[in-house]
Design an enzyme around this catalytic site. Structure first.
Site, PDB file in Angstrom:
ATOM      1  CB  THR A  11      -0.926   0.024   1.220  1.00  0.00           C
ATOM      2  OG1 THR A  11      -0.136  -0.097   2.415  1.00  0.00           O
ATOM      3  CG2 THR A  11      -1.911  -1.112   1.162  1.00  0.00           C
ATOM      4  N   GLY A  14       3.375  -2.706   8.146  1.00  0.00           N
ATOM      5  CA  GLY A  14       3.673  -3.360   9.404  1.00  0.00           C
ATOM      6  C   GLY A  14       5.100  -3.854   9.476  1.00  0.00           C
ATOM      7  CD  GLU A  46      -4.171  -9.793   5.439  1.00  0.00           C
ATOM      8  OE1 GLU A  46      -4.610 -10.745   4.774  1.00  0.00           O
ATOM      9  OE2 GLU A  46      -3.281  -9.904   6.292  1.00  0.00           O
TER      10      GLU A  46
END
Length: 782
Positions: free
Chosen positions: A190, A229, A526
């Site tokens: 992303t 992350g 997700e």
């Protein structure tokens, strides 16, 4: 002080003591004086074998789950504390700073690594190994979602991406080291400007034939890799999703591996790392940003680099300024670049090549796992190992959502079976919270839903670990629907449980409120739930692949995906005049069932009635949805654009030119899309419960199971306005349903403690208010 004054003070004190009655030497706060805690087990009985019920609810790997529970409870690294009456609890210390939470989360992971928890998570592929991984991952999430989220990035995203997109050389180089945490990965897909629209990603990678290296750059601020992350602190390597340009031609989205830190944690040259900052939950996960800048932004790089130094890790930036990686770091399962810079595709069939060229890239399709009847997708499913990172993630997210809901329910229901309020007779004992019909209404339907969803999640996991090319579409569609419905259910359940616990529900040590903050992110990562659901009702069509991909990549959102699949299946079967097979649509091969006009208690509890009601809703909504698309087509729009108008009419902000502007019809159609996706998923859950019920022998568990099944079915009917909106039930029918739900609450009430006990959650994983909340809050416990 004078001697006379001192004598005077002593005289006053002596008179005061002598005139006062001496306190009794054996004074105590007894049951006759103060409210006392009474464990629910004293008065609540178990009407069935809770161990056998747990086997049904957990479904698999009970011994491994208990083993991991024990590892965590026995080690002080998991913040073991004694609270009230000598009872021990484990939970993260939320008083720690964000940086401390991140470091302790990594220490816990490395401790679990030493204990062998992650053995085989990437290198073993049998169904048994995958089920064990699911079980252990779920336990990690029950302790702390930061812990499981970090593991999800490492194994489900980074690890699975290497496993799926890579070939033997990549597997040998990185998979074992990933299992052993010698490599710590992140998943840089992303961007600030593009999240779900992967096709619009702006990061650009070129190839240098002189050095046989790929060169990664970020051309603008919106192209920074955003919300990644593990990027801010711990990752040593990154999966980089980027456009690939070869000799001036854009070959589309491809997947690369880039090392971003050395083994000592030092950031590699030409990279800057920025922290995304404090979050409403999961602060044990270091979420960061990445830039790969070209030379015309070097001044900005330098300014921000100085800022990074000044702020000392508070504002890192991930920047790739002509960042170079070896040619071998292209994950090349479907496409490669030769040493002399020639682009090579593994697709050989001319039809497949044409389809690929329409979007320039097949890798993206594989990654998002968009099933289709076109040759290119059939090729993908036959040729690859069916280990899609995002689909595996959705299966895992759905399962972990149910386990966090179980924690909330176990805490709230145990508390309501010991906490009393008001008396129904003068000077009589106060009434237990769960004996109030209003309290039953707020918790027991959620308890039944959670039990029902447990079976659906277990079925999904079993289907996934035994996946074949023939089951791929079902896995994709059902996992999309379950991911949305179960995570929404988790949020609603935790909020209701928090409120049902009153003020103590806000306290972090009681877990419910803080878990809600942690798990909130599940509804959007997700796959945003709203659009993923739409994919269920539409489904992949045999259409121009480029146009289909535009529709797909407007967002990898759940509602969008669920609605698409049903539409596709319906159109395909009708066009070819073939029976429905798969996705649970076989009921449409039979005549439409007719529901009785008068609904008695026995009718409402009949499994066939419940199945018929859910089937009628799904069939009618699918027919209405298809009709709306065809109506828009009749006004001159293409099928593809008609679908877009119907499915995403409330989000028409894409800058497309629509000749059809009947907003009223579009909004009505969008509502049908949402209703259809919900109907499909709820019917899938009901079917999982019916399948489990059919296998049970006659006995106490089957009796309770029947109450749970009926509660699930009827509360879905009560809560979904479409049953009344489209006339499946009359107003009188709805009143009958509501009345029956209240009766079922009364019947489920005696089994409430046994049901939450059958979750198998150790006491230490719950909060103090689930047990002796008087002692836990006594002065002696301060």
């Amino acid at each position: 002080m004078s001697e006379n004054h001192a004598l005077w003070r002593a005289h006053v004190l002596a008179n005061h003591i002598l005139r006062s009655a001496p306190p009794p030497s054996n004074i105590s706060l007894t049951r006759d004086v103060c409210l006392q805690y009474t464990p629910p087990e004293v008065k609540e009985s178990c009407g069935f074998d809770v161990k056998e019920m747990r086997k049904l609810l957990d479904g698999h790997n009970l011994e491994e789950r208990d083993w991991l529970y024990g590892i965590m409870i026995q080690n002080n690294l998991f913040n073991r504390k004694e609270r009230g009456g000598g009872k021990e609890f484990v939970s993260p210390d939320y008083n720690e700073t964000m940086e401390q939470q991140r470091e302790i989360s990594m220490k816990r992971i490395l401790y679990l690594l030493e204990k062998g928890v992650f053995q085989g998570w990437l290198t073993e592929t049998s169904p048994e190994a995958e089920l064990k991984k699911f079980a252990l991952y779920e336990v990690c999430g029950m302790y702390d979602y930061s812990l499981s989220a970090k593991l999800g990035v490492q194994f489900l995203l980074w690890g699975n991406a290497v496993k799926f997109f890579g070939t033997k050389r990549h597997h040998e180089k990185w998979l074992k080291d990933t299992e052993n945490y010698l490599v710590k990965g992140c998943f840089a897909m992303t961007e600030l400007g593009h999240g779900s629209n992967v096709r619009g990603i702006e990061t650009v990678t070129t190839y240098d034939t002189r050095t046989e290296e790929f060169v990664i750059n970020t051309p603008c601020e919106s192209a920074q890799k955003y919300w990644i992350g593990e990027a801010a602190t711990h990752a040593t390597h990154a999966i980089v999703i980027s456009q690939l340009e070869i000799n001036g031609t854009n070959q589309g989205i491809h997947v690369f591996v880039a090392q971003v830190r050395d083994q000592d944690g030092n950031i590699c040259p030409n990279i800057r790392i920025a922290d995304c900052g404090h979050k409403i939950g999961v602060n044990g996960v270091d979420i960061g940003r990445i830039w790969y800048y070209t030379h015309n932004l070097m001044l900005v790089n330098c300014i921000l680099y100085v800022g990074c130094i000044i702020h000392q890790r508070l504002n890192y930036a991930y920047r790739f300024d002509n960042f170079r990686i070896p040619r071998e770091n292209l994950l090349n399962s479907v496409a490669d670049v030769s040493s002399d810079g020639q682009y090579v595709s593994t697709i050989k069939n001319p039809d497949q090549v044409t389809a690929r060229n329409q979007f320039q890239n097949k890798t993206l399709y594989c990654f998002l796992w968009s099933c289709s009847e076109t040759n290119v997708f059939n090729f993908i499913f036959r040729d690859l190992e069916h280990s899609w990172p995002l689909t595996c993630g959705r299966v895992t997210i759905a399962a972990t959502a149910i386990y966090s809901a179980k924690i909330g329910l176990a805490v709230a229901i145990r508390y309501s079976l010991s906490r009393r309020a008001f008396s129904d007779v003068a000077n009589g004992p106060e009434v237990l919270l769960l004996d109030y019909p209003s309290h039953q209404r707020r918790l027991l339907p959620l308890l039944a839903k959670t039990n029902a969803m447990s079976f659906a999640a277990n079925d999904m996991k079993m289907t996934y670990v035994k996946r074949t090319p023939e089951t791929n579409k079902e896995i994709h569609v059902v996992s999309s629907g379950l991911k949305a419905v179960l995570t929404w259910h988790n949020m609603r359940t935790l909020q209701e449980c928090r409120e049902a616990c009153g003020g103590p529900g806000v306290k972090t040590e009681n877990r419910v409120g803080h878990i809600k903050g942690d798990y909130d992110a599940q509804t959007t990562f997700e796959g945003d739930n709203n659009i993923l659901m739409q994919q269920v009702s539409y489904g992949p069509l045999s259409i121009n692949l480029f146009d289909y991909t535009i529709m797909l990549l407007i967002g990898s959102f759940v509602e969008f995906q669920v609605s698409k699949a049903l539409f596709s299946e319906y159109v395909s079967c009708k066009k070819r005049n073939k029976p429905f097979k798969g996705l649970g649509l076989e009921h449409m091969n039979s005549p439409r069932p007719v529901l009785p006009t008068q609904l008695t208690s026995s009718t409402l509890r009949c499994s066939q009635f419940q199945k018929n009601a859910f089937s009628i809703r799904e069939r009618d909504l699918l027919e209405r949805y298809t009709s709306q698309v065809e109506e828009i087509q009749g006004r001159g729009e293409s099928r593809e654009l008609s679908f877009l108008l119907v499915s995403i009419s409330s989000h028409i902000t894409f800058g497309l030119s629509f000749s059809y502007t009947n907003v009223s019809l579009c909004l009505q159609s969008h509502q049908i899309s949402e209703d259809l996706s919900k109907a499909f998923t709820e019917k899938a859950i009901l079917q999982a419960v019916l399948d489990a019920d059919a296998k049970l022998p006659i006995g106490s568990i089957k009796d309770v199971f029947g109450i749970v099944r009926s509660m699930y079915a009827l509360i879905c009917m009560e809560e979904d306005p479409s049953f009344l909106r489209y006339g499946y039930l009359s107003r009188d029918n709805v009143r009958d349903v509501r009345r029956e739900v209240s009766k079922l609450c009364g019947e489920l009430r005696p089994h409430a403690l046994a049901l939450v006990t059958s979750f198998g959650i150790p006491d230490a994983f719950l909060g103090p208010i689930a047990f002796n909340w008087v002692e836990a809050n006594a002065w002696s416990s301060v």
